[in-house]
Design a protein around this motif. Structure first.
Motif, PDB file in Angstrom:
ATOM      1  N   THR A 173       0.840  -1.193   0.000  1.00 19.89           N
ATOM      2  CA  THR A 173       0.000   0.000   0.000  1.00 19.89           C
ATOM      3  C   THR A 173       0.880   1.250   0.000  1.00 19.89           C
ATOM      4  O   THR A 173       2.045   1.219   0.376  1.00 19.89           O
ATOM      5  N   GLN A 174       0.306   2.369  -0.429  1.00 18.48           N
ATOM      6  CA  GLN A 174       1.050   3.621  -0.439  1.00 18.48           C
ATOM      7  C   GLN A 174       1.308   4.068   0.997  1.00 18.48           C
ATOM      8  O   GLN A 174       0.397   4.059   1.823  1.00 18.48           O
ATOM      9  N   PRO A 175       2.561   4.464   1.305  1.00 16.93           N
ATOM     10  CA  PRO A 175       2.863   4.880   2.682  1.00 16.93           C
ATOM     11  C   PRO A 175       2.131   6.153   3.063  1.00 16.93           C
ATOM     12  O   PRO A 175       1.847   7.011   2.206  1.00 16.93           O
ATOM     13  N   LYS A 176       1.832   6.279   4.349  1.00 18.72           N
ATOM     14  CA  LYS A 176       1.110   7.462   4.838  1.00 18.72           C
ATOM     15  C   LYS A 176       1.949   8.714   4.601  1.00 18.72           C
ATOM     16  O   LYS A 176       3.147   8.742   4.857  1.00 18.72           O
ATOM     17  N   GLY A 177       1.294   9.762   4.117  1.00 23.10           N
ATOM     18  CA  GLY A 177       1.982  11.010   3.843  1.00 23.10           C
ATOM     19  C   GLY A 177       2.525  11.096   2.435  1.00 23.10           C
ATOM     20  O   GLY A 177       2.993  12.165   2.014  1.00 23.10           O
ATOM     21  N   LYS A 233       0.759   9.473  -0.294  1.00 21.59           N
ATOM     22  CA  LYS A 233      -0.275   8.937  -1.169  1.00 21.59           C
ATOM     23  C   LYS A 233      -0.478   9.852  -2.369  1.00 21.59           C
ATOM     24  O   LYS A 233      -0.441  11.080  -2.251  1.00 21.59           O
ATOM     25  N   PRO A 251      -5.463   7.554  -5.048  1.00 24.79           N
ATOM     26  CA  PRO A 251      -5.210   7.163  -3.649  1.00 24.79           C
ATOM     27  C   PRO A 251      -5.450   5.680  -3.388  1.00 24.79           C
ATOM     28  O   PRO A 251      -4.928   5.115  -2.428  1.00 24.79           O
ATOM     29  N   GLU A 252      -6.239   5.039  -4.252  1.00 23.17           N
ATOM     30  CA  GLU A 252      -6.549   3.618  -4.033  1.00 23.17           C
ATOM     31  C   GLU A 252      -5.522   2.698  -4.696  1.00 23.17           C
ATOM     32  O   GLU A 252      -5.581   1.478  -4.523  1.00 23.17           O
TER      33      GLU A 252
END
Length: 433
Positions: free
Chosen positions: A53-57, A59, A64-65
């Motif tokens: 998944t894309q790391p927080k901060g 994206k 975003p999905e």
């Protein structure tokens, strides 16, 4: 989805394998060195289709999905250690190294009559050779392929402190012992010459005062860690560890005595002499009905390569033996399984051991094993009886008698007086550095 997505791969060698490597190095007069890898050099191209998944901060606001597809293994990914191991294995085998059959983390290169040993530990490599030129070429070869640093002579490995001299190699856990004693705040009221008194017979007692279970567990955790280089406390620690679930004050005092003994002998360790050979010999003993709680016997023994101690064990048998003979035959069964494994490890080094001697101070048991006539025994004892008999017939092992005064396996089956305890410690190579 990958079936092994939740499984980890740990590139770690057993301590018996480390001690065997040191023993082999001494027998071949090899000095051991260590290489360290930088983290980035251990990342390899991913051969599997893995998404994260894309790391927080970070994206993507437009997508975003979406997820990322990995081109390279990441640190922390459960498949990453295996990817690194696979990358290293392929590189070494391409350059003529042979991977061990019994020990998959060990690689050997044979050139004429010379030998280069390579042992992998996570992001470190321990190596040594009978010819300095081979070792130098290996370092240069690895530097061209990986980002790495030459640490120098091996001084630390898997928690073991290692000191190499012209006469041999000394291993200990002095720093770990001092840290454990400092953490537990053990006071040196009086010096204990042995870890356990000869008159002590521990058992479960529902009427005795309960000890602090958390503190007792912490004490046992530290002591079990020290048994990697302290065979002198192996038996006593094993006895105390049986009562972790419900420790009583008698168990607590017994564990405290071991710590007091350790505090007076923190610098004690194992010395591996270069004045040795590559023959294997095992000392095997049993204490019939040594456990007062369930009447089960204790098996104990150790394995020597030449003059150097490689492995040892002290454990309660799984079944109740009806006689000293049955207890000893069960102990022989524990002994031969370890012998066979060590023999396979030595074969990976190119060392062939034609026959292994097993020493016992019970002549009746030795004669019973050499006797091919049938004996009425419980099924599990009968199976081990036949297995050991077959090994004797094939001349894989040789049963020999040793007097009780020289049976060093007693160190792992029962508490001893100071004189016997000191003699047996010296016999297995324990000394101060």
């Amino acid at each position: 989805m990958r079936a092994d997505i939740d499984r980890s791969f740990d590139l770690t060698e057993r301590l018996e394998g480390v001690r065997l490597m040191i023993g082999v190095a001494c027998s071949l007069n090899i000095r051991l060195f260590q290489l360290g890898f930088f983290g980035s050099s251990t990342f390899c191209d991913s051969r599997d289709e893995i998404y994260v998944t894309q790391p927080k901060g970070f994206k993507n606001p437009i997508f975003p999905e979406y997820v990322y597809k990995l081109k390279q293994d990441l640190c922390g990914l459960k498949q990453a250690p295996y990817g690194w191991y696979r990358k290293l294995t392929e590189f070494l085998t391409e350059h003529g190294f042979e991977r061990g059959n019994a020990n998959k983390t060990m690689f050997v290169l044979k050139r004429d009559m010379n030998l280069l040993i390579v042992q992998t530990f996570d992001h470190n490599i321990v190596f040594g050779s009978t010819r300095n030129e081979l070792a130098f070429n290996f370092v240069e070869m690895m530097k061209r392929k990986f980002e790495m640093v030459m640490v120098g002579e091996m001084t630390y490995c898997l928690g073991l402190q290692i000191k190499q001299t012209n006469g041999g190699i000394y291993i200990s856990q002095e720093s770990a012992a001092k840290n454990i004693l400092r953490k537990l705040e053990v006071q040196m009221n009086r010096e204990s010459q042995t870890p356990m008194g000869t008159d002590l017979r521990m058992s479960r007692s529902e009427h005795e005062e309960r000890a602090d279970a958390e503190l007792y567990e912490e004490m046992m955790s530290g002591l079990l860690q020290l048994t990697a280089t302290r065979p002198d406390i192996s038996f006593s620690v094993g006895v105390c560890a049986r009562y972790l679930e419900d420790p009583r004050m008698s168990h607590f005092h017994a564990a405290r005595r071991i710590l007091t003994y350790v505090k007076g002998t923190t610098s004690l360790g194992l010395f591996y002499s270069k004045d040795t050979n590559q023959s294997l010999a095992s000392f095997c003993d049993s204490d019939w009905a040594g456990n007062r709680d369930d009447g089960k016997s204790i098996s104990g023994g150790c394995l020597m390569m030449g003059n150097n101690l490689i492995s040892w064990y002290s454990k309660k048998q799984r079944y109740i033996a009806r006689s000293t003979g049955e207890a000893q035959i069960d102990a022989f069964g524990n002994c031969y399984t370890q012998l066979v494994w060590i023999k396979q490890l030595l074969f990976d080094y190119g060392i062939v051991v034609p026959s292994i001697s097993i020493f016992s101070d019970k002549p009746d048991c030795i004669n019973a094993l050499k006797d091919i006539t049938h004996h009425e025994l419980d099924k599990h004892i009968d199976i081990r009886h036949h297995v050991v008999q077959e090994l004797i017939a094939n001349k894989t092992i040789k049963m020999s008698y040793v007097s009780s005064e020289n049976q060093i396996a007693k160190l792992f089956t029962k508490p001893l007086n100071f004189i016997s305890f000191s003699n047996f410690k010296n016999s297995i190579g324990m000394c101060d550095h």
